[in-house]
Design a protein around this motif. Structure first.
Motif, PDB file in Angstrom:
ATOM      1  N   GLN A 277     106.658  57.276 -32.279  1.00  0.00           N
ATOM      2  CA  GLN A 277     105.507  58.028 -32.787  1.00  0.00           C
ATOM      3  C   GLN A 277     104.956  57.399 -34.065  1.00  0.00           C
ATOM      4  OE1 GLN A 277     108.452  59.337 -31.975  1.00  0.00           O
ATOM      5  NE2 GLN A 277     107.944  60.390 -30.050  1.00  0.00           N
ATOM      6  N   ALA A 278     105.869  57.019 -34.976  1.00  0.00           N
ATOM      7  CA  ALA A 278     105.403  56.421 -36.222  1.00  0.00           C
ATOM      8  C   ALA A 278     104.781  55.052 -35.984  1.00  0.00           C
ATOM      9  CB  ALA A 278     106.564  56.314 -37.211  1.00  0.00           C
TER      10      ALA A 278
ATOM     11  N   CYS B  59     110.776  54.101 -34.546  1.00  0.00           N
ATOM     12  CA  CYS B  59     110.323  55.420 -34.088  1.00  0.00           C
ATOM     13  C   CYS B  59     109.007  55.231 -33.336  1.00  0.00           C
ATOM     14  CB  CYS B  59     110.139  56.344 -35.295  1.00  0.00           C
ATOM     15  SG  CYS B  59     109.468  57.963 -34.874  1.00  0.00           S
TER      16      CYS B  59
ATOM     17  N   SER C 227     103.765  60.959 -43.506  1.00  0.00           N
ATOM     18  CA  SER C 227     104.453  59.673 -43.314  1.00  0.00           C
ATOM     19  C   SER C 227     105.607  59.489 -44.288  1.00  0.00           C
ATOM     20  CB  SER C 227     103.456  58.520 -43.487  1.00  0.00           C
ATOM     21  OG  SER C 227     103.003  58.454 -44.834  1.00  0.00           O
TER      22      SER C 227
ATOM     23  N   ILE D  98     105.133  53.637 -43.483  1.00  0.00           N
ATOM     24  CA  ILE D  98     105.925  53.744 -42.251  1.00  0.00           C
ATOM     25  C   ILE D  98     106.793  52.503 -42.051  1.00  0.00           C
ATOM     26  CG2 ILE D  98     105.771  53.861 -39.726  1.00  0.00           C
ATOM     27  CD1 ILE D  98     103.296  55.610 -40.060  1.00  0.00           C
TER      28      ILE D  98
ATOM     29  N   GLN E  40     108.293  62.999 -42.893  1.00  0.00           N
ATOM     30  CA  GLN E  40     108.632  63.329 -41.518  1.00  0.00           C
ATOM     31  C   GLN E  40     109.843  62.521 -41.036  1.00  0.00           C
ATOM     32  OE1 GLN E  40     105.403  62.356 -38.918  1.00  0.00           O
ATOM     33  NE2 GLN E  40     105.590  60.144 -39.211  1.00  0.00           N
TER      34      GLN E  40
ATOM     35  N   MET F 164     112.193  60.235 -38.673  1.00  0.00           N
ATOM     36  CA  MET F 164     111.900  59.053 -37.864  1.00  0.00           C
ATOM     37  C   MET F 164     113.144  58.665 -37.075  1.00  0.00           C
ATOM     38  SD  MET F 164     109.448  56.588 -40.139  1.00  0.00           S
ATOM     39  CE  MET F 164     107.854  57.153 -40.712  1.00  0.00           C
TER      40      MET F 164
END
Length: 745
Positions: free
Chosen positions: A635-636, A633, A588, A717, A591, A593
């Protein structure tokens, strides 16, 4: 004090007297007009002459009817039976009857128009109505009675006309006599009044000519030329006019900023109005001023050109204007500036009698002039010391010579610019396209700012200058050229170049450091993956061996041993979950974003369907507000929602009617605020700060299983999205988690 020009109101006064005399003539004319109007009205009351003619016509028509009737009866008695003769008699009788009816109608109309009553006409109508109806013939007695009635009507009409004419003639005669008597009386009064008026006007003119307007008004009051109030009112009006003139002149002399003065033939002050500031402000008395020349008064400072020059002008008996000098107060340091203007004055015989003129207090103007001069000096000093300078061009955009200070500081630049346009003097300072754009602005009379040119200075070094200007016009709106300011920006340009080099070096250092950090992140990710793999393998072995022992030796193990194996399997499972959570926490942070617009409400519905099933007392009632547009994002944010919604579902397992609300609102800074609220176990708000710390748990693991990493991942995040996250709750009253996200443009 005598009133200057007191004889000036004489003409208005004489005009007023003439108007008073003309009023009598107006009365006479109006009386004649009234008499003429009365005569016309009486003439209009004369009866219409047609009345007499209509009465005669009625009498003739009556006689004709009687003759025709008698002729017709005679023919019948003689035995004439021819049909033609009988028809002719009947036709004549009918025409005579119609003529009588027509004459009667005309006489009635004429009598009504003239306003004359004829009672005899009623008797005639009654006798005519008594005649037998057509075609029977009236007898002789009836016709003779009708003829007599017609004669009576004609005679009565003639008598009424004669009486009316006599009445009108008598009225006209009485009116004429009355008018002649009135005209005689008026003419006599006018003749006497005219004589007295001439005498009074002569006396009043003598008073006014000598300036004694009070005597003129008093004489006007004593000389009554008509009704007692008429000349009193006229005198009051004249007195008001002359009194107003006197009062206004005195007010002008006392209240005006200017004052009036006079000197005798030797230049000594002989008269001074009361508003002179040397009396009202400086404390000097008129007795101290009268009979002395100005150069003999010690408190008056000589003008810049001296008293002798003023005396020379006065000796030549020429007018002078705006001679300025300073006057000091009797006490203290107070002083004022005075400006005087004068001209020679002549007496009634045309001989030189001295000077007269006006003075004005110019202290404020002098002070303003001194302030302006001081401002000019400060401006000149500032212009000489500042790096900016002022410039002008003519209508052809040729530069005028610069200030002496600029010519001293930059002689080569000033010499190169004078009389030339910028594009002629510094052709290479800008590109042809840039010069063309600048010339287009000048031709369109548009202002320009910060035109930067690089020119060569005296010592051969390059000099940066910045020019700004606006068009200038004369009072008629004609274009005169441009003017503006110039500034030496060489130091700024050098600083910009130095800063640019520093920025480039900083960008290179940041890029190098970024590459190093990216490499470190990649190494750290690879290390964490390798570490997770190395940890998962033995944990899986331990978990697998414990499950194998429990399966194979299940019959030989007692309940306590089986419980120990279950605890070992659960511990291995928890250890594996902790390793997975640590991997998520590490990812987190590093990665990528990629941000994109999304509907968070739709993502919430997807996450609800992906939550694992749990043993609970009742099903959850989900309430999701939609849509919730956000920028993030996907996915986040899915990980954020899995943790928040999973916690809400977990902590409401023991609630009889679990409810979880997900809604949003717009903050004052135009960001989306998302709220996830449940009615579960809640938490102590004093311990809320520990929720987002790794491995910090506020509930026992036996009651609510977890790793203690989820909310830490949520915070990381959300913060990487530029938002904030907060938790609110109370024990047994549920919890509410809020986080903010950016909205799509």
């Amino acid at each position: 004090m005598d009133l200057p020009g007191a004889s000036a109101p004489a003409l208005p006064l004489l005009d007023s007297l003439r108007r008073a005399a003309q009023a009598r003539w107006t009365t006479l004319v109006l009386a004649g007009l009234c008499a003429a109007t009365l005569a016309v009205a009486l003439v209009l009351r004369l009866p219409d002459p047609r009345l007499l003619a209509d009465a005669g016509a009625l009498r003739a028509a009556t006689a004709t009817l009687g003759w025709v009737s008698a002729a017709s009866a005679g023919a019948a008695g003689a035995g004439v039976s021819a049909p033609a003769a009988a028809d002719a008699g009947q036709a004549d009788l009918r025409r005579a009857s119609d003529a009588l009816a027509q004459a009667l109608a005309q006489l009635q109309a004429s009598a009504a128009d003239s306003g004359i009553a004829l009672p005899e006409l009623l008797e005639f109508q009654a006798r005519r109505a008594a005649l037998p109806a057509w075609p029977e013939r009236p007898d002789t007695a009836q016709l003779q009675a009708l003829v007599r009635a017609g004669d009576a009507v004609a005679l009565a009409a003639r008598q009424r006309l004669h009486q009316r004419q006599q009445a009108v003639a008598g009225t006209l005669a009485a009116a004429a006599v009355t008018l002649l008597l009135a005209l005689g009386l008026v003419m006599g009064g006018l003749w006497r009044q005219r004589r007295r008026l001439r005498a009074s006007m002569h006396a009043i003119s003598q008073h006014l000519g000598s300036g004694d307007w009070h005597g003129a008004v008093q004489g006007l009051r004593e000389e009554r030329l008509g009704a007692p109030s008429a000349f009193d009112a006229l005198a009051s009006g004249v007195e008001d006019v002359l009194g107003q003139s006197d009062r206004r002149w005195q007010a002008l002399a006392d209240l005006s900023a200017d004052w009036y003065w006079e000197t005798d033939a030797q230049g000594r002050l002989s008269w001074l109005s009361g508003s002179a500031p040397v009396v009202t402000q400086l404390g000097w008395t008129p007795a101290e001023l009268m009979g002395r020349r100005r150069d003999q008064l010690d408190f008056l400072d000589a003008p810049p050109q001296g008293w002798d020059k003023l005396h020379a002008v006065m000796d030549r008996r020429q007018p002078f204007r705006d001679v300025e000098y300073r006057a000091r107060a009797r006490q203290g340091a107070h002083a004022i500036w005075v400006s005087i203007s004068g001209r020679p004055r002549l007496d009634a015989r045309g001989a030189y009698a001295g000077y007269e003129g006006v003075g004005r207090d110019i202290t404020e103007r002098k002070a303003a002039h001194e302030r302006l001069m001081a401002s000019e000096q400060r401006w000149s000093l500032m212009a000489g010391l500042a790096s900016d300078w002022y410039w002008q061009t003519d209508a052809e955009h040729r530069l005028r010579p610069l200030s002496p200070e600029m010519q001293r500081r930059l002689p080569r630049l000033a010499e190169n610019l004078a009389g030339r346009t910028r594009w002629e003097a510094h052709r290479d300072a800008l590109s042809p396209a840039q010069w063309a754009e600048h010339q287009a602005d000048l031709d369109a009379r548009r202002p320009f700012r910060s035109l930067q040119l690089e020119v060569e200075s005296e010592n051969g070094e390059l000099l940066w200058i910045s020019l700004s200007g606006i068009p200038r016009f004369d009072g008629q709106g004609r274009f005169l050229g441009y003017h503006g300011v110039g500034r030496d920006i060489t130091v700024r340009k050098q600083a910009e170049r130095l800063l640019l080099r520093h920025n480039e070096a900083l960008q290179r250092a940041v890029a190098e450091r970024t590459r190093e950090l990216q490499q470190l992140n990649r190494d750290l990710d690879a290390f964490s993956r390798q570490l997770a793999h190395e940890l998962r393998t033995p944990i899986s072995h331990v978990q697998g061996l414990a499950q194998l022992i429990g399966t194979r030796a299940k019959g030989r193990l007692d309940a306590e041993d089986q419980q120990l194996l279950a605890l070992q399997v659960q511990a291995a499972h928890n250890m594996r979950d902790t390793v997975d959570a640590l991997m998520l926490l590490a990812r987190s942070t590093v990665q990528a974003m990629p941000m994109e617009p999304l509907d968070l409400a739709a993502l919430v519905q997807q996450v609800i369907g992906e939550l694992p099933p749990l043993d609970r007392r009742a099903e959850i009632r989900w309430q999701v507000q939609g849509p919730l547009p956000a920028l993030g994002c996907p996915q986040a944010l899915r990980i954020v929602l899995l943790n928040l919604l999973g916690n809400a579902a977990k902590f409401t397992r023991q609630v009889a009617a679990p409810c979880i609300d997900i809604d949003g609102s717009i903050d004052a800074d135009d960001r989306l605020r998302v709220r996830v609220q449940d009615n579960g176990a809640g938490f102590d708000p004093a311990q809320g700060a520990r929720l987002f710390q790794p491995f910090q748990r506020l509930h026992a693991g036996e009651e609510f299983h977890g790793t203690g990493i989820g909310l830490t991942i949520v915070q990381r995040i959300v913060e990487r999205h530029g938002g904030t996250v907060a938790a609110h709750g109370a024990p047994g009253a549920g919890a509410r988690f809020e986080f903010t996200l950016a909205r799509p443009a």
